[in-house]
Design a protein around this motif. Sequence first.
Motif, short mmCIF file in Angstrom:
data_model
loop_
_atom_site.label_atom_id
_atom_site.label_comp_id
_atom_site.label_asym_id
_atom_site.label_seq_id
_atom_site.Cartn_x
_atom_site.Cartn_y
_atom_site.Cartn_z
N SER A 20 38.09 -30.01 66.96
CA SER A 20 37.48 -31.01 66.20
C SER A 20 36.95 -30.56 64.79
N PHE A 21 37.29 -31.32 63.68
CA PHE A 21 36.89 -30.97 62.51
C PHE A 21 36.48 -32.03 61.64
N HIS A 22 35.54 -31.77 60.62
CA HIS A 22 35.13 -32.71 59.60
C HIS A 22 35.41 -32.28 58.29
N SER A 24 34.77 -32.99 54.24
CA SER A 24 33.85 -33.08 53.31
C SER A 24 34.09 -33.40 51.97
N ASP A 65 33.65 -38.05 54.23
CA ASP A 65 32.89 -38.06 55.44
C ASP A 65 33.96 -38.51 56.62
N ASN A 67 35.86 -37.35 60.49
CA ASN A 67 36.15 -36.31 61.73
C ASN A 67 37.56 -36.66 62.10
N GLU A 69 39.26 -35.66 65.57
CA GLU A 69 38.95 -35.37 67.22
C GLU A 69 40.19 -34.43 67.74
N LEU A 91 33.84 -28.86 63.98
CA LEU A 91 32.38 -29.45 64.69
C LEU A 91 32.03 -28.36 65.82
N GLU A 236 23.38 -34.83 61.14
CA GLU A 236 24.14 -35.38 60.18
C GLU A 236 23.45 -35.72 59.01
#
Length: 376
Positions: A20-22, A24, A65, A67, A69, A91, A236
Amino acid sequence: MFWALILEPHKEYSQIVERSFHVSMATLDLASLSDKLVQVFVRYKEKCYLLCNLIEDKKCQVPLDINFEEGTYVTFLTYGRGFVHLTGYILPYDEICSDNSEEEEVENEIEKKKEKWLITNNQNSLKRKTKSQEDGKKVKISKQESFDKSNDQDANSKENYGSLEEEDNDVDMEDMEQEKNENDNDNDEDEDEDEDEDEEEEEEKEQEHEKKEIENQQQQKQKKNHDKQYKTNGKEIKQEQQSKKQNKKTEQQMQQKNLNQAKKRIIEGGVQVEDIKIGDGALATLGKNVTVYYVARCKMGKEEKKFDSCIQGKGYKFRVGKGEVIRGWEIGIIGMKVGGKRRLTIPPNLGYGAKEVSPVPANSTLTFDIELKKVN
């Protein structure tokens, strides 16, 4: 852990998310730009969604912003000719796994206690039902024996009617004994009932205690989840604030860089133009008569020194494009507005060239600070 992806024009980047990554930030690479507008899309479940529009000199960097999964199939792509840099972070996985394992242990323990409570409750209910049936059978047998005994006594009394007076004492004794036995049985039944009530009360207390213990564990679990959520939200928020601060700083740097590039540029013949102040009056063009203030400098020896100036009075007047001043002036002054200030750096071939014009040495690069006062 840092995550990044460079999107090239006319290419798609598909993947099944392993961690999982975000995401930005989306940043437009100005060095590779061919179109003024570049759009960034993500394809998810056979549909394309627009993430952002990146525009040259206006919005070349956009905070995101989002995410993604683990196990999700996504595709990133762009529309427009320009490279786009997507950046973000992986994440944290270990913390999530440990928290999930602790939650599973608590849930398993609660389920075991619930199963134990239900089994105990069912056993107690079955036990009470069985005991109640046995007590009913005992009462029925006792009544039947009393009835049979009563019939036997009636028969005996009929047969021995003549000797009734002689046997009155015996009958009275039997009745007393029977009454005593019945009272004893009643007392035994009362004691059994008291014991049953005590057992039921103990069972109810035990069940109530187990129920309270389960409720306490559930409350502790809810509190732990709440604390965890609060901690996650706090993290967060802090990361978002830091990201916004960094984005603002980067945007300011980009704006300053673009502003400096706009102010300082090289035009025809290698003349370097740097706008110190943008005017708001009439525009200087070919054939116009202009009046200026100026300060002229060049390198003499190891230092740059002033060799000429006109900074007061009526100023210096000439007509643009008629050869009344050096070629570098005529090129560099075009486009200025009255009230503007501009620094011209003029190479030797557009200045005085290879000849020496006292006190200016031959082949000198000249610097003029010009203020446009009037255009006729």
